[in-house]
Design a protein around this motif. Structure first.
Motif, PDB file in Angstrom:
ATOM      1  N   GLU A  51       0.821  -1.212   0.000  1.00  0.00           N
ATOM      2  CA  GLU A  51       0.000   0.000   0.000  1.00  0.00           C
ATOM      3  C   GLU A  51       0.855   1.263   0.000  1.00  0.00           C
ATOM      4  N   ALA A  52       2.034   1.190   0.629  1.00  0.00           N
ATOM      5  CA  ALA A  52       2.947   2.333   0.645  1.00  0.00           C
ATOM      6  C   ALA A  52       3.779   2.418  -0.628  1.00  0.00           C
ATOM      7  N   ARG A  53       3.620   1.428  -1.503  1.00  0.00           N
ATOM      8  CA  ARG A  53       4.292   1.361  -2.785  1.00  0.00           C
ATOM      9  C   ARG A  53       5.820   1.247  -2.664  1.00  0.00           C
ATOM     10  N   TRP A  54       6.237   0.471  -1.650  1.00  0.00           N
ATOM     11  CA  TRP A  54       7.655   0.141  -1.511  1.00  0.00           C
ATOM     12  C   TRP A  54       7.950  -1.277  -2.009  1.00  0.00           C
ATOM     13  N   ALA A  55       6.938  -2.091  -2.223  1.00  0.00           N
ATOM     14  CA  ALA A  55       7.167  -3.501  -2.588  1.00  0.00           C
ATOM     15  C   ALA A  55       7.776  -3.640  -3.971  1.00  0.00           C
ATOM     16  N   VAL A  56       7.291  -2.839  -4.918  1.00  0.00           N
ATOM     17  CA  VAL A  56       7.746  -2.932  -6.324  1.00  0.00           C
ATOM     18  C   VAL A  56       8.063  -1.523  -6.824  1.00  0.00           C
ATOM     19  N   PRO A  57       9.102  -0.895  -6.290  1.00  0.00           N
ATOM     20  CA  PRO A  57       9.340   0.526  -6.598  1.00  0.00           C
ATOM     21  C   PRO A  57       9.632   0.812  -8.065  1.00  0.00           C
ATOM     22  N   ARG A  58      10.043  -0.203  -8.846  1.00  0.00           N
ATOM     23  CA  ARG A  58      10.324   0.020 -10.271  1.00  0.00           C
ATOM     24  C   ARG A  58       9.039   0.026 -11.101  1.00  0.00           C
ATOM     25  N   GLU A  62       0.259   2.865 -11.132  1.00  0.00           N
ATOM     26  CA  GLU A  62      -1.028   2.158 -11.201  1.00  0.00           C
ATOM     27  C   GLU A  62      -0.912   0.693 -10.802  1.00  0.00           C
ATOM     28  N   TRP A  63       0.310   0.192 -10.693  1.00  0.00           N
ATOM     29  CA  TRP A  63       0.539  -1.180 -10.240  1.00  0.00           C
ATOM     30  C   TRP A  63       1.403  -1.202  -8.987  1.00  0.00           C
ATOM     31  N   TYR A  64       1.043  -0.312  -8.037  1.00  0.00           N
ATOM     32  CA  TYR A  64       1.622  -0.333  -6.686  1.00  0.00           C
ATOM     33  C   TYR A  64       3.086   0.059  -6.650  1.00  0.00           C
ATOM     34  N   GLY A  65       3.596   0.677  -7.712  1.00  0.00           N
ATOM     35  CA  GLY A  65       4.994   1.063  -7.757  1.00  0.00           C
ATOM     36  C   GLY A  65       5.188   2.562  -7.678  1.00  0.00           C
ATOM     37  N   ARG A  66       6.434   2.991  -7.940  1.00  0.00           N
ATOM     38  CA  ARG A  66       6.792   4.405  -7.898  1.00  0.00           C
ATOM     39  C   ARG A  66       7.524   4.851  -9.155  1.00  0.00           C
ATOM     40  N   GLY A  67       7.668   3.957 -10.122  1.00  0.00           N
ATOM     41  CA  GLY A  67       8.328   4.328 -11.356  1.00  0.00           C
ATOM     42  C   GLY A  67       9.792   4.679 -11.199  1.00  0.00           C
ATOM     43  N   LEU A  68      10.445   4.120 -10.194  1.00  0.00           N
ATOM     44  CA  LEU A  68      11.848   4.433  -9.952  1.00  0.00           C
ATOM     45  C   LEU A  68      12.760   3.691 -10.918  1.00  0.00           C
ATOM     46  N   GLN A  72      17.680   3.965  -7.897  1.00  0.00           N
ATOM     47  CA  GLN A  72      16.883   4.447  -6.769  1.00  0.00           C
ATOM     48  C   GLN A  72      16.093   3.317  -6.119  1.00  0.00           C
ATOM     49  N   ALA A  73      15.639   2.357  -6.919  1.00  0.00           N
ATOM     50  CA  ALA A  73      14.953   1.198  -6.334  1.00  0.00           C
ATOM     51  C   ALA A  73      15.889   0.441  -5.405  1.00  0.00           C
ATOM     52  N   ARG A  74      17.161   0.378  -5.757  1.00  0.00           N
ATOM     53  CA  ARG A  74      18.150  -0.283  -4.905  1.00  0.00           C
ATOM     54  C   ARG A  74      18.311   0.453  -3.580  1.00  0.00           C
ATOM     55  N   ILE A  75      18.169   1.768  -3.592  1.00  0.00           N
ATOM     56  CA  ILE A  75      18.212   2.531  -2.338  1.00  0.00           C
ATOM     57  C   ILE A  75      17.096   2.067  -1.410  1.00  0.00           C
ATOM     58  N   VAL A  76      15.897   1.918  -1.962  1.00  0.00           N
ATOM     59  CA  VAL A  76      14.760   1.443  -1.164  1.00  0.00           C
ATOM     60  C   VAL A  76      15.063   0.066  -0.584  1.00  0.00           C
ATOM     61  N   GLU A  77      15.546  -0.832  -1.432  1.00  0.00           N
ATOM     62  CA  GLU A  77      15.838  -2.201  -0.973  1.00  0.00           C
ATOM     63  C   GLU A  77      16.907  -2.211   0.115  1.00  0.00           C
ATOM     64  N   ARG A  78      17.944  -1.379  -0.045  1.00  0.00           N
ATOM     65  CA  ARG A  78      19.012  -1.348   0.962  1.00  0.00           C
ATOM     66  C   ARG A  78      18.513  -0.842   2.302  1.00  0.00           C
ATOM     67  N   GLU A  79      17.621   0.121   2.283  1.00  0.00           N
ATOM     68  CA  GLU A  79      17.079   0.629   3.550  1.00  0.00           C
ATOM     69  C   GLU A  79      16.219  -0.426   4.246  1.00  0.00           C
ATOM     70  N   ASP A  91       9.810  -6.555  -7.371  1.00  0.00           N
ATOM     71  CA  ASP A  91       9.859  -6.366  -8.826  1.00  0.00           C
ATOM     72  C   ASP A  91      11.091  -7.033  -9.432  1.00  0.00           C
ATOM     73  N   ARG A  92      11.988  -7.544  -8.600  1.00  0.00           N
ATOM     74  CA  ARG A  92      13.117  -8.350  -9.064  1.00  0.00           C
ATOM     75  C   ARG A  92      12.943  -9.822  -8.714  1.00  0.00           C
ATOM     76  N   THR A  93      12.321 -10.098  -7.565  1.00  0.00           N
ATOM     77  CA  THR A  93      12.379 -11.442  -7.014  1.00  0.00           C
ATOM     78  C   THR A  93      11.074 -12.234  -7.078  1.00  0.00           C
ATOM     79  N   ASN A  94       9.939 -11.577  -7.221  1.00  0.00           N
ATOM     80  CA  ASN A  94       8.656 -12.280  -7.210  1.00  0.00           C
ATOM     81  C   ASN A  94       8.322 -12.733  -8.626  1.00  0.00           C
ATOM     82  N   LEU A  95       8.764 -13.944  -8.963  1.00  0.00           N
ATOM     83  CA  LEU A  95       8.588 -14.413 -10.342  1.00  0.00           C
ATOM     84  C   LEU A  95       7.121 -14.545 -10.701  1.00  0.00           C
TER      85      LEU A  95
END
Length: 404
Positions: A51-58, A62-68, A72-79, A91-95
């Motif tokens: 819901e916060a759109r951190w799961a699939v930042p790339r 409209e599909w729960y992302g942020r268009g990063l 920048q998506a790696r920054i989110v993952e590292r945090e 967006d990398r790991t959920n096949l």
């Protein structure tokens, strides 16, 4: 923030940290090693992340992302990783979700994608068959169109998680008059229905993660077809690329429960514990494994840069093949360090237990997701541009292909 270009790196990092500080308690964990084995608390956390759109930042907004973009998506993952919080980077790991986003029709996509991101549905893979393992294009499980659904009959094998899955990503033959690669369709097959029989297979590790699955008059709704009819081979390549990406980045570790030294290469810690860290042969063997790991990390970064949503990257095969080699080598070096002590087994000898388990379990990665031999073919043909192996049945109508 709807647009990844509307925020700088430091502002993004601050936003992620603030959100985690306000929401992450550090108490939520899956109940098991498999990605689909979750607790209600874990699913509730994933729902927050989605819901916060951190799961699939790339992904797009409209599909729960942020268009990063990827950096920048790696920054989110590292945090998220820094505080031990799960859920980002799907967006990398959920096949499952990536494949559905790329190929599912709009109505099914709207239902299945959020459920997959929140781990509300369990999944399995219905690819391999007794006569179609390395050559997946030889599948003989049949899907026949009847009204607004398909009727599926056949057998699958080496299916992890089949007993608890809600859906299986299924490839089945839908045109027996087309050549084998052009007569396959790809489905999300509902697993919890009459006609689905799951039989566990005992493995060399004395576990039963894999299963045989028998499908008898199983119903798959029309909307569960991914991609066009008879074009499932292309969908499968995308799904396999994501699977190989995950397998190329990580693998199952020891099962003894004995903690490894934090921040230190496990083989170095084991050699130190055994008093062999100064041994030049042991140091050389450990260095070789570390070099394989570093090289694999670079190849994976290259493959991720090439992998656009809904596409496949042959470079993923490099990572998958490398991880297979890493696991076998790491198990071999553990055994070398332990020496005769590696012959022991049982809970009283956890280091030997780990070495033996890792030696046996390494074959999982050598076979699952496409065997090492298949990965070498892909790398040779698609990465290095070498001539393809002869396929005498490639352009023959499948009903004329001799069965194995």
């Amino acid at each position: 923030m709807d647009d990844g270009g509307a925020i700088g790196d430091e502002a993004l990092r601050a936003e992620v940290r603030a959100w985690l500080a306000a929401n992450w308690t550090g108490q939520v964990r899956p109940s098991g090693g498999a990605g689909w084995t979750t607790t209600p608390e874990h699913r509730a956390w994933l729902a927050k992340v989605v819901e916060a759109r951190w799961a699939v930042p790339r992904w797009p907004a409209e599909w729960y992302g942020r268009g990063l973009a990827d950096p920048q998506a790696r920054i989110v993952e590292r945090e998220f990783s820094a505080v031990g919080a799960p859920g980002s980077g799907q967006d990398r790991t959920n096949l499952w979700a990536n494949t559905a986003l790329a190929y599912a029709n709009p109505s099914f996509k709207a239902k299945i994608v959020p459920a997959l991101l929140k781990s509300e549905v369990a999944m399995c893979l219905l690819y391999s068959e007794p006569g179609a393992g390395s050559d997946l294009a030889g599948v003989r499980t049949r899907a026949e169109k009847v009204g607004d659904h398909f009727v599926v009959n056949g057998q699958k094998v080496w299916t992890s998680g089949a007993a608890t899955a809600d859906y299986g990503m299924l490839i089945a033959r839908t045109d027996w008059d087309a050549p084998k690669h052009r007569g396959i369709s790809f489905f999300f097959c509902p697993m919890k229905q009459p006609g689905v029989e799951v039989r566990p297979l005992r493995q060399i590790t004395n576990e039963s993660h894999f299963n045989e699955v028998f499908l008898t008059d199983v119903i798959v709704p029309q909307e569960n077809l991914l991609g066009p009819l008879n074009a499932g081979w292309g969908v499968l390549q995308t799904a396999l690329a994501y699977e190989r990406s995950v397998m190329g980045e990580g693998a199952r570790g020891p099962r003894s429960g004995v903690a490894e030294s934090k921040g230190e290469e496990p083989l170095i810690a084991l050699a130190r514990e055994a008093g062999l860290l100064a041994d030049p042969l042991i140091r050389q063997e450990i260095a070789k494994v570390i070099a394989y790991k570093r090289l694999n990390a670079l190849n994976n970064a290259r493959a991720k840069a090439d992998l656009a949503q809904g596409a496949s990257s042959s470079i993923m095969s490099l990572g998958k093949l490398a991880m297979s080699r890493i696991l076998h080598e790491e198990a071999r070096v553990r055994t070398l360090i332990l020496g005769a002590g590696s012959l022991l087994e049982g809970p009283d000898y956890p280091r030997a237990e780990d070495a033996n388990f890792l030696t046996l379990n390494a074959y999982f990665t050598s076979i699952g997701g496409g065997t090492d031999q298949i990965q070498r073919n892909i790398i040779g043909e698609r990465v290095l541009g070498l001539p393809k192996e002869p396929e005498v049945d490639r352009d023959v109508p499948f009903r004329q292909v001799r069965g194995g």
